[in-house]
Design a protein around this motif. Structure first.
Motif, PDB file in Angstrom:
ATOM      1  N   GLY A 324     118.239 -29.068  91.471  1.00  0.00           N
ATOM      2  CA  GLY A 324     117.679 -30.080  90.580  1.00  0.00           C
ATOM      3  C   GLY A 324     118.685 -31.136  90.177  1.00  0.00           C
ATOM      4  O   GLY A 324     118.437 -32.343  90.319  1.00  0.00           O
ATOM      5  N   SER A 325     119.839 -30.712  89.684  1.00  0.00           N
ATOM      6  CA  SER A 325     120.832 -31.663  89.180  1.00  0.00           C
ATOM      7  C   SER A 325     121.441 -32.509  90.294  1.00  0.00           C
ATOM      8  O   SER A 325     121.599 -33.726  90.142  1.00  0.00           O
ATOM      9  CB  SER A 325     121.937 -30.920  88.418  1.00  0.00           C
ATOM     10  OG  SER A 325     122.445 -29.852  89.184  1.00  0.00           O
ATOM     11  N   VAL A 326     121.750 -31.892  91.436  1.00  0.00           N
ATOM     12  CA  VAL A 326     122.364 -32.647  92.527  1.00  0.00           C
ATOM     13  C   VAL A 326     121.367 -33.621  93.158  1.00  0.00           C
ATOM     14  O   VAL A 326     121.708 -34.765  93.460  1.00  0.00           O
ATOM     15  CB  VAL A 326     122.943 -31.688  93.593  1.00  0.00           C
ATOM     16  CG1 VAL A 326     123.385 -32.460  94.823  1.00  0.00           C
ATOM     17  CG2 VAL A 326     124.113 -30.914  93.026  1.00  0.00           C
ATOM     18  N   SER A 327     120.117 -33.197  93.339  1.00  0.00           N
ATOM     19  CA  SER A 327     119.111 -34.104  93.894  1.00  0.00           C
ATOM     20  C   SER A 327     118.868 -35.290  92.961  1.00  0.00           C
ATOM     21  O   SER A 327     118.640 -36.412  93.416  1.00  0.00           O
ATOM     22  CB  SER A 327     117.796 -33.359  94.154  1.00  0.00           C
ATOM     23  OG  SER A 327     117.212 -32.899  92.949  1.00  0.00           O
ATOM     24  N   ALA A 328     118.932 -35.033  91.644  1.00  0.00           N
ATOM     25  CA  ALA A 328     118.754 -36.124  90.681  1.00  0.00           C
ATOM     26  C   ALA A 328     119.898 -37.126  90.774  1.00  0.00           C
ATOM     27  O   ALA A 328     119.683 -38.338  90.650  1.00  0.00           O
ATOM     28  CB  ALA A 328     118.671 -35.556  89.265  1.00  0.00           C
TER      29      ALA A 328
END
Length: 387
Positions: A324-328
């Protein structure tokens, strides 16, 4: 089956967002509000979309609330209902909330789509298809929105958007019921692990390349129409049709060719950077419609391939707990490129003529190429040291 729910939802959410995006100035005009105010509201909403993408990534990686997608849809739906108001402040707040909900939903859908796939190859394919369905409305929504406004009025557009979001809400509820993600029990070192990933040389390299290359998007949408008009280029719409087509199709046609994290995609990145450099150069120096059509194809293909490729590579390279955080952050890098383009080219065009200002995207393409070459050189030195 879950991936098809997420693809349908992202198409509806993106389509309804673009419907309002292109008609929001008319909505405020109906209330007697100046056009410049609409620009300020949309800019604020877009900025909050970026911030909520990133914030959503961290929330999702820790443990999203139950039925997160359904709850976000309810907020998204309420933002459309606020657009019916006769009060400017309610309408403006509705547009801003719409931007916030869009950022959260987009990140959540990517996470659901990827987490439901056990194999990296399937994850990469899902990323490409999800970006395809999210960008497809850019080809459909502008024409649809303006036709609806002309024949049915502004309120009809909002009503149609609400109807579509209701369908998406039902699909979101079903998706929340079906999703089954095995969240880790201990997330105390999540931020530390995330920071280490961002400092990792391959990830850092692709983020910079994406941000610098996505300058093309802001340049094309905001500045090229005026430049072509100044040059007396006829059939300007042909350029943007070609650009949109080449930006959309690769995400579907190359869905099985996306990087799966097994190796750094040198050739793919180098090809995209080179296409962007040639396309930007043709934009700046050519007035021939054939060459400009080639520029549109090269620039569109650059964005159509680069974004899903980098997203797929990054997601497949990191731990599932950081999806979630890296894709964001990857999505935020693309948004940053668009914002940077509008800011810098806007400032430069006030001091220089617009044609000279278009040296900026050429410079950023060159810089992206230099970063890629620097990475390759560093990798060769490391390999030699190991041998």
């Amino acid at each position: 089956m879950l991936r098809y729910y997420t693809f349908t939802i992202i198409f509806i959410i993106s389509f309804t967002n673009f419907l309002i995006f292109y008609t929001y100035p008319f909505l405020l005009d109906k209330l007697g509000v100046a056009e410049g105010t609409a620009g300020i509201v949309v800019a604020l909403a877009t900025t909050l979309t970026l911030l909520f993408r990133i914030m959503a990534g961290f929330i999702i990686d820790r443990r999203p609330p139950k039925r997160a997608l359904t709850q976000a849809h309810v907020i998204y739906l309420l933002s459309f209902l606020m657009l019916y108001s006769d009060s400017f402040w309610i309408v403006a707040t509705g547009r801003i909330i719409l931007g916030c909900a869009l950022g959260f939903i987009a990140t959540l859908l990517l996470y659901y789509s990827v987490s439901s796939e056990p194999q990296n190859k399937e994850k990469a394919k899902s990323v490409s298809l999800l970006t395809f369905f999210s960008i497809l409305p850019t080809c459909i929504a502008p024409f649809t929105a303006l036709q609806l406004k002309q024949h049915m009025g502004i309120d009809a557009i909002t009503a149609i958007a609400i109807g579509a979001v209701l369908v998406s809400l039902v699909l979101a509820f079903i998706t929340d019921q079906k999703i089954n993600v095995d969240y880790p029990k201990h997330n105390s070192h999540l931020l530390e692990e995330f920071s280490a990933i961002l400092l990792d040389r391959p990830i850092k390299t692709v983020i910079f390349i994406l941000a610098l290359t996505y300058i093309i998007s802001g340049t094309t949408v905001t500045f090229l129409p005026r430049l072509f008009e100044q040059r007396g280029v006829e059939n300007i719409s042909v350029y943007f049709f070609i650009f949109s087509t080449f930006m959309v199709l690769p995400r579907f046609l190359l869905k099985n060719k996306m990087p799966d994290g097994s190796h750094f995609p040198y050739l793919l990145l180098a090809t995209c950077v080179l296409m962007g450099l040639i396309g930007n150069s043709l934009n700046a120096f050519s007035e021939n419609l054939v060459l400009l059509s080639l520029a549109a194809a090269l620039n569109g293909a650059t964005l159509g391939i680069l974004y899903p490729a980098i997203m797929a590579y990054t997601i497949c390279s990191v731990s599932d707990r950081l999806t979630g955080s890296v894709s964001a952050v990857i999505a935020g890098a693309a948004d940053t490129g668009v914002i940077l383009s509008n800011f810098v080219l806007g400032a430069l065009s006030n001091q220089l003529d617009l044609a000279t200002s278009l040296l900026f995207p050429i410079a950023t393409s060159v810089l992206a190429g230099v970063i890629l070459l620097f990475y390759l050189s560093a990798e060769k030195r490391v390999n030699k040291a190991v041998c």
